[in-house]
Design a protein around this motif. Structure first.
Motif, PDB file in Angstrom:
ATOM      1  N   THR A 184       0.819  -1.211   0.000  1.00 54.24           N
ATOM      2  CA  THR A 184       0.000   0.000   0.000  1.00 54.24           C
ATOM      3  C   THR A 184       0.850   1.257   0.000  1.00 54.24           C
ATOM      4  N   LEU A 204      -6.980   0.949  -1.330  1.00 49.99           N
ATOM      5  CA  LEU A 204      -5.875  -0.004  -1.360  1.00 49.99           C
ATOM      6  C   LEU A 204      -5.876  -0.859  -0.099  1.00 49.99           C
ATOM      7  N   ASP A 206      -3.286  -4.245   1.393  1.00 49.17           N
ATOM      8  CA  ASP A 206      -2.240  -5.217   1.077  1.00 49.17           C
ATOM      9  C   ASP A 206      -2.286  -6.412   2.025  1.00 49.17           C
ATOM     10  N   TRP A 211      -3.939  -0.387   4.776  1.00 51.85           N
ATOM     11  CA  TRP A 211      -4.912   0.110   3.809  1.00 51.85           C
ATOM     12  C   TRP A 211      -4.810   1.627   3.686  1.00 51.85           C
TER      13      TRP A 211
END
Length: 329
Positions: A184, A204, A206, A211
């Motif tokens: 991210t 986003l 990951d 985030w």
């Protein structure tokens, strides 16, 4: 009245005959859209190449290969650069769910709301720059949402402003992130340096559970906001008619509650398939064409509709076709 959507899942590590087949199918429509204000209304080939080389040089070999497969024409090459394309507007709801109990992995949830006739429906597994990428295609090589081998997931939603400017069509920016970023933080850095031609919100998530939500615009600096839920406005509603037509405020309120209070993943997912998050105004261009559940830790993604689901993983991607029937009003 029933609407049928066609989805195709296919795998091609490097662009070749399958991509060329898809290009030939969709090019007449994209060409008409791209040239609707005439060729002089679009950047030149040299301007497009310079923009790609400046901001996304890693994609140059892929772009050149795609242009070759598309016949090598001037209009084709300019379109595929996605530099300063014509404006386009969609809906969408998206957000990050974190298990309050800590048992289940985090999820990126999204509803893609758009006109059925404008859906490509190509779910593609590629390995263009070394790592596997699984993405829902748009503009023939961009991404509406996707997941990469490093465990980074991403999705976009329209930001609720009509202003357009100098920059890339955001699907290509998402594709570039999926091809080159590992997490991210790296994705956020990319979003801060690449110009976009319209206003969008990017979410986003990951594999580590990191985030971010990033607001991007052609006339404002990129902004990272602490907001797990996103619909179609940023901070405040600036386009009242669009917000009203797409129930943007109502969707955000429900999505925020869902992400905050859903105790289990099933509960959070089911809310995406119910009104107001699930929209049925397909004939007006604001219907939910698919819901997606991204689980970066397990490298899996699931497409959902009220009566169907379709799961794929980075490791085990299966080619298939699906016809989805939706009841329109």
């Amino acid at each position: 009245m029933s609407i049928e959507l066609q989805f195709q899942a296919w795998k091609e590590d490097m662009p070749d005959q399958q991509w060329q087949k898809v290009f030939n199918q969709y090019w007449p429509g994209y060409r008409a859209w791209f040239l609707r204000s005439g060729t002089v209304g679009r950047p030149t080939y040299l301007e497009c190449r310079k923009a790609l080389r400046t901001y996304m040089p890693e994609l140059i070999p892929i772009w050149e290969r795609l242009v070759e497969l598309a016949g090598g024409g001037d209009v084709e090459s300019r379109f595929l650069s996605l530099w300063c394309p014509p404006p386009y507007i969609a809906g969408c709801s998206q957000g990050v769910w974190l298990d309050p109990h800590g048992y289940e992995e985090p999820m990126l949830l999204r509803n893609y709301d758009f006109a059925p006739v404008l859906l490509e429906g190509n779910w593609i597994s590629t390995r263009w720059l070394g790592q596997r990428v699984l993405a829902m295609s748009d503009c023939l090589w961009g991404a509406l949402d996707g997941l990469n081998e490093a465990g980074l997931s991403i999705s976009l939603s329209f930001g609720g402003r009509t202003v357009s400017g100098t920059g890339f069509g955001v699907p290509l920016v998402l594709r570039y992130i999926l091809e080159t970023a590992q997490n991210t933080a790296q994705a956020v850095s990319i979003l801060k340096r690449i110009p976009v031609h319209m206003t969008y919100s990017i979410t986003l998530l990951d594999q580590a559970g990191e985030w971010a939500t990033v607001f991007v615009s052609p006339d404002r600096a990129p902004e990272v906001v602490h907001q797990r839920a996103v619909t179609n406005f940023q901070h405040t509603v600036e386009w009242q008619q669009h917000a009203k037509a797409t129930h943007a405020i109502e969707r955000l309120e429900v999505l925020q509650q869902n992400l905050e209070y859903a105790s289990h993943s099933h509960e959070a997912i089911q809310a995406m398939l119910c009104k107001p998050l699930y929209q049925e105004a397909w004939l007006r261009g604001y219907g939910t064409l698919y819901s997606a559940v991204y689980r970066p830790l397990s490298r899996s993604v699931e497409l959902l509709w009220p009566q169907q689901s379709w799961r794929q993983t980075i490791q085990n991607f299966e080619e298939a076709n699906r016809t989805i029937s939706l009841s329109a009003y």
